[in-house]
Design an enzyme around this catalytic site. Sequence first.
Site, PDB file in Angstrom:
ATOM      1  N   ALA A  20       4.722  12.994   3.099  1.00  0.00           N
ATOM      2  CA  ALA A  20       3.359  13.020   3.659  1.00  0.00           C
ATOM      3  C   ALA A  20       3.305  12.836   5.170  1.00  0.00           C
ATOM      4  O   ALA A  20       2.797  13.701   5.894  1.00  0.00           O
ATOM      5  CB  ALA A  20       2.502  11.961   2.962  1.00  0.00           C
ATOM      6  N   CYS A  54       1.819   9.510  -5.747  1.00  0.00           N
ATOM      7  CA  CYS A  54       0.746   8.844  -6.502  1.00  0.00           C
ATOM      8  C   CYS A  54       0.480   9.543  -7.824  1.00  0.00           C
ATOM      9  O   CYS A  54      -0.070   8.948  -8.755  1.00  0.00           O
ATOM     10  CB  CYS A  54      -0.542   8.821  -5.689  1.00  0.00           C
ATOM     11  N   VAL A  91      19.649  12.030   6.996  1.00  0.00           N
ATOM     12  CA  VAL A  91      19.972  11.504   8.327  1.00  0.00           C
ATOM     13  C   VAL A  91      20.679  10.166   8.128  1.00  0.00           C
ATOM     14  O   VAL A  91      20.179   9.277   7.439  1.00  0.00           O
ATOM     15  CB  VAL A  91      18.706  11.360   9.195  1.00  0.00           C
ATOM     16  N   ASN A 318      -0.835  10.283   5.467  1.00  0.00           N
ATOM     17  CA  ASN A 318      -1.373  11.548   5.969  1.00  0.00           C
ATOM     18  C   ASN A 318      -2.136  11.353   7.283  1.00  0.00           C
ATOM     19  O   ASN A 318      -2.045  12.175   8.193  1.00  0.00           O
ATOM     20  CB  ASN A 318      -2.252  12.218   4.911  1.00  0.00           C
ATOM     21  N   ARG A 455     -26.423 -10.116  -2.136  1.00  0.00           N
ATOM     22  CA  ARG A 455     -27.535 -11.067  -2.196  1.00  0.00           C
ATOM     23  C   ARG A 455     -27.057 -12.430  -2.679  1.00  0.00           C
ATOM     24  O   ARG A 455     -27.451 -13.469  -2.138  1.00  0.00           O
ATOM     25  CB  ARG A 455     -28.629 -10.537  -3.125  1.00  0.00           C
TER      26      ARG A 455
END
Length: 466
Positions: A20, A54, A91, A318, A455
């Site tokens: 991503a 996901c 890598v 992202n 509230r």
Amino acid sequence: MSMSHGNRTKERLVVVGGDAAGMSAASRARRLKGPDELEIIAFERGHFSSFSACGIPYWVGGDVADRDQLIARSPEEHRARGIDLRMRTEVTELDVDGHRVRSRDLESGAEEWTPYDKLVIATGARPVRPPLPGIDAPGVHGVQTLDDGQALLDTLSRTEGRRAVVIGAGYIGVEMAEAMINRGYEVTVVNRGTEPMATLDPDMGRLVHDAMEGLGITMVNDAEVTKILTGDDGRVRAVATQDAEYPADVVVLGIGVRPETALAEAAGLPLGTHRGLLTDLAMRVRGHEDIWAGGDCVEVLDLVSGSERHIALGTHANKHGQVIGSNVAGGYATFPGVVGTAVSKVCDLEIARTGLREKDAHRAGLRFESVTIEATSRAGYYPDADPMTVKMLAELRTGRLLGVQIVGGEGAGKRVDIAAVALTAGMTVEQMTSLDLGYAPPFSPVWDPILVAARQAVSALRRTTP
């Protein structure tokens, strides 16, 4: 140190990690700068690029039919857009002073150095695998990548028995437990915490616990796994705690993830308390002008507590990639931070949270009131009005909203977004009570559950503030 091509120079961007954050950074940079201005080389050690981790539990469980539905953009699509994406290439070293990375082709074993002008580190996170006896036995699976998901499905298709043990009860653990139930397995979840979903306070986690047991999942809380037992064939056969053994034909690890930052650490780049890379608001690695990092390998600022956190979520990755791509290409963008919003589900029970839990607020030195209310997702007289529990934390004296947790039926989960916006805006619970939210009987009661909680919080603060 720009690459020379004949008599003209163009910059080279090297991206480490092809999911991503890495590929959205590469794609964004490519949209802003053409191939004649910016060369982009990306390395990915797995078989897949730009996939949705996901979605893996839903693929394993059968809600998503085909693995390829989880791939947003294939390597071929990236290459067609002018990104030199090298798959199955790991890598192995970052040479920051020399502006180059060393990589190894996992098929051939060939190694080479690749120089860069600008570097993006998007190495992601890896599933926690505690150093327990038997943890590496066949049949024990982490689920972080599509390769992991495929390996688990292969095991399920080969295994005769139908008993699954899930270790850990965070998002992945809970989602995988449901996926295995959907596949017809007997499922036991072994969890270190007092209740599942440690991202919730235990009183809210209890509601998740009850829903899991309603699905037929056996929940074992306050239990530490001591070893994984194997049979004569070397395969997993049970999971042991101090008090008991739970037979298992397959084991799924859902203990969470850690930033994958061994490369960065070896290169001397700055890591935070959670071992994630530290960046500035532009996602540039602190102290390094030409290195950026994003996704699950970085720590992000929590806007509510003011401290750094590690949160592994595709939404953040992202966004990081978009910010990095803009900056790499000479534009300017920032990622200000997060409030810690997350949503999940168990069967029909929706689970959501944002901001601070009680223990986060205590740790941050904040004094607060918390209230919990019961409501329904729609007007009570409207068909299918599902119950919902909302918990809200507000700061003493200031009345600032600190966090919200919601557990309930259909329509409960995405209500957390109202609270996420309020947190980001720094609203007080008093200000929230007059929010103009959408109302009609099919969607909510006259007083939306979030407003009812606000509230109640105002009342609680009035009682405790002299």
